[in-house]
Design a protein around this motif. Structure first.
Motif, short mmCIF file in Angstrom:
data_model
loop_
_atom_site.label_atom_id
_atom_site.label_comp_id
_atom_site.label_asym_id
_atom_site.label_seq_id
_atom_site.Cartn_x
_atom_site.Cartn_y
_atom_site.Cartn_z
N LYS A 82 134.79 65.33 114.37
CA LYS A 82 133.81 66.12 113.60
C LYS A 82 134.50 67.00 112.57
N LYS A 83 135.66 67.53 112.96
CA LYS A 83 136.38 68.42 112.04
C LYS A 83 136.87 67.73 110.78
N THR A 84 136.99 66.41 110.81
CA THR A 84 137.50 65.70 109.63
C THR A 84 136.40 65.41 108.60
N LEU A 85 135.13 65.51 109.03
CA LEU A 85 134.05 64.95 108.22
C LEU A 85 133.98 65.52 106.80
N LEU A 86 133.99 66.83 106.69
CA LEU A 86 133.81 67.42 105.36
C LEU A 86 135.01 67.13 104.47
N GLU A 87 136.19 67.27 105.05
CA GLU A 87 137.40 67.13 104.23
C GLU A 87 137.62 65.69 103.77
N TRP A 88 137.19 64.73 104.59
CA TRP A 88 137.44 63.32 104.28
C TRP A 88 136.16 62.57 103.91
N GLY A 89 135.11 63.29 103.60
CA GLY A 89 133.82 62.65 103.35
C GLY A 89 133.75 61.82 102.09
N ASP A 90 134.44 62.23 101.06
CA ASP A 90 134.33 61.55 99.76
C ASP A 90 134.79 60.10 99.82
N GLY A 91 133.98 59.24 99.22
CA GLY A 91 134.28 57.83 98.96
C GLY A 91 135.46 57.25 99.68
N TYR A 92 136.49 57.06 98.91
CA TYR A 92 137.74 56.40 99.30
C TYR A 92 138.78 57.40 99.76
N SER A 93 138.37 58.42 100.52
CA SER A 93 139.26 59.56 100.76
C SER A 93 140.64 59.18 101.28
N VAL A 94 140.73 58.12 102.07
CA VAL A 94 142.03 57.82 102.70
C VAL A 94 143.01 57.18 101.73
N CYS A 95 142.53 56.83 100.52
CA CYS A 95 143.33 56.01 99.60
C CYS A 95 144.13 56.82 98.58
N ASP A 96 144.20 58.15 98.73
CA ASP A 96 144.92 58.95 97.74
C ASP A 96 146.37 58.49 97.56
N TYR A 97 146.99 58.07 98.66
CA TYR A 97 148.40 57.69 98.56
C TYR A 97 148.63 56.23 98.90
#
Lengths: 380, 380
Positions: free
Chosen positions: B39-54
């Motif tokens: 649950k704690k990750t939801l807001l910070e990682w909510g956007d689209g392709y969030s995991v793909c920054d790197y």
């Protein structure tokens, strides 16, 4: 089952996103930023299969939440196409069409600027790929007039155009290709991963048989989620039902995006339907960004001019020159931008890169332009 | 683009989940409830392709967040299998194996209790389906010894066993089938959508060539997300790389779950790795639930006895009898449960249904048992 190492598990605790709160210029990120309405759904709909509480056998027919209205009324109206389904993403939509329409060994005709995943989807479906090349540097334009001869030569089962492409952000003449495909009676699939949700797109106006959209790329949704639209002529083929399970659509494996990706797509949709009306302002912002950056000697936009999309590919000899003397070397640009609260460029890139100005506020656009011009003025 | 109707768009505003905060007994829901860490990750990682920054071209190799460690170290260790990939869900994993291993027209051999999506995946891949039937009511057991004769008769390219199945929650002798498949040199795929993440599962111990898992069903992740594990012998086939794009795996279309489904899966994983160690307590809870409910005349557990899984299919003549006199008719059970803070049964069902006691606290289990026994005691 073996016990995973404690120190490895520890790495999964307290996951934070480095880029959170910063301006992210990566074109794949800008259109997927959640709206406030979508953020509000996260906690309540976070659990597993949250949307399936009242499912009676088909995701698109769920009434609570109103997935049925969204799927069968709102989306077809929005895209002016007969039938739409929510999928696991644009690439999954493309593969679905290729797999449903073609047999192994069939030929499909793509534009030379197509996304890698279009090619890989064709590879997965066992198809032969032919391409209409772009006119090369510096514009990389796709001249749709060239499709006619290629359709005659290759006899494709399906034609695809990337509208716009993800490398140059070029907007080819989709409507022109629509007419050509109708003349040759070959179905046209438009990959609108970078357009649907950013700008108005109508299958009817463009003469497309299939529309592909990406929720995480351009519709303010959590990934992975996409759309697949089809005209009546093809909907029965791509959305055919299982022989044994009458509610289950075979190519969708029964159902697709079942959780936050779908709910965030729905929650953001009212804003998305509104924002596409202001596309001219986005194009103007992109053009302004180009005008300002090209005042620096050694920065040049590539792709068609003027910009008709927020994606901006740049050749940046100016930054490369600085990197040769800077103590951080080729990583200087990444660090200089990050110090200014801006991310989205690959660490180590200086010679050329692409950014997007999509959905930047006026202040943010100003900040980004100033950052690049300041950094270009570093003298060593 | 046409303008969607205002009143339709209005329905997408302020989406709320009816079942939020209640005890949800639907077996597809209990294993997907997010952990606090997720649950704690939801807001910070909510956007689209969030995991793909790197991302450098392959989802499973991303270092920030540590998807690489999760994919290539933690998960293979956890499942005791050579290679694992995160997918868009269990059904997508199954289709991937079928599509990669078989040609159209090939035969595969399934258990008669398999999920509908297994059948639909085979249909999508154009395969002929043969089945080893269960022994029928009331146990619906799959006797794996029967596979040997069916393998000889049907010469399948692939054998599948549902472990456990989603209708009866039966735990067939997967290790026994593993030996049979090895004898006949045919690959075995175990559909562990209801086991991996709930109980310990080891490909090595069971002799499986492929393991299928569901993040939203059993690993405390937001849907849709799954796993596909393969032994070295088959990993090169199902995870083969594109001929043109050397980092892209063809059957995964380059990449799969790119956003919250993956981050929540990772964030929950330390808890999941811990909770599977307490599986005996979950089985004990299920057995206790059955013991208590069967004290009521006209309630009978079906499927194998005693329970070896938290899924509990029931025949409930007792509730059906009440529905015939109750003013709410066949909807009474749904309403009576909801009044007690319990959901997860289909509105209108009274004769038979399945529930899961997975991850209920002792107090919740008590509350659920009391609710059913109280409702069964309604006299009209």
């Amino acid at each position: 089952m073996a016990e995973p190492k404690k120190e490895s598990l520890q790495r999964l605790c307290d996951l934070h996103r480095d880029a959170a709160g910063l301006i992210n210029l990566n074109p794949i990120q800008r259109g997927g930023i959640l709206t406030e309405a979508a953020k509000k759904t996260l906690l309540e709909w976070g659990d597993g299969y949250s949307v399936c509480d009242y499912c009676e056998g088909c995701l698109g027919d769920i009434k609570k939440p109103p997935i049925d209205v969204f799927t069968h009324e709102i989306l077809p109206e929005f895209l002016e196409i007969d039938a739409v389904r929510v999928t696991n993403g644009a690439r999954e939509s493309k593969y679905t069409v290729m797999h449903a329409l073609c047999e192994k060994g069939d030929t499909i005709l793509l534009d030379g600027n197509r996304h890698y995943s279009t090619y890989v989807a064709a590879e997965r479906a066992g198809l032969k790929v032919e391409e209409v090349p772009s006119n090369g540097p510096p514009d990389y334009r796709i001249d749709v007039e060239k499709y006619a001869a290629e359709i005659e030569r290759t006899k494709p089962k399906l034609v695809l155009l990337t509208y716009p492409d993800g490398s140059y952000g070029n907007m080819p003449d989709a409507a022109g290709l629509g007419k050509i495909c109708r003349d040759y009676d070959v179905p046209l699939m438009l990959n609108c991963a970078y357009s649907i949700g950013r700008m108005p797109v109508s299958a009817k106006k463009l003469g497309a048989d299939f529309l592909i959209a990406s929720g995480h790329k351009s519709m303010a949704a959590s990934g992975p989620v996409g759309l697949l639209g089809a005209t009546e002529e093809y909907a029965g083929i791509v959305f055919r039902k299982s022989e044994k399970y009458k509610k289950k659509e075979v190519e969708l494996l029964g159902c697709t995006a079942r959780g936050l990706p779908l709910i965030t797509l729905m929650a953001s949709f009212p804003s998305v339907a509104e924002r596409v009306k202001h596309w001219d302002k986005e194009v103007e912002n992109a053009r302004r960004f180009v005008r300002e950056l090209e005042k620096v000697e050694g920065i040049k936009q590539v792709g068609e001019r003027p910009r008709n999309h927020d994606m901006i590919p740049l050749e940046t000899e100016a930054f490369h020159r600085i990197s040769e003397k800077h103590k951080k070397g080729r990583f200087f640009l990444y660090h200089e931008l990050k110090n200014r609260g801006i991310v989205g460029l690959k660490p180590g890139i200086t010679k050329n890169f692409k950014v997007s100005t999509y959905n930047l506020t006026d202040e943010e656009l100003e900040k980004v332009i100033n950052a690049f011009t300041e950094i270009a003025a570093i003298s060593l």
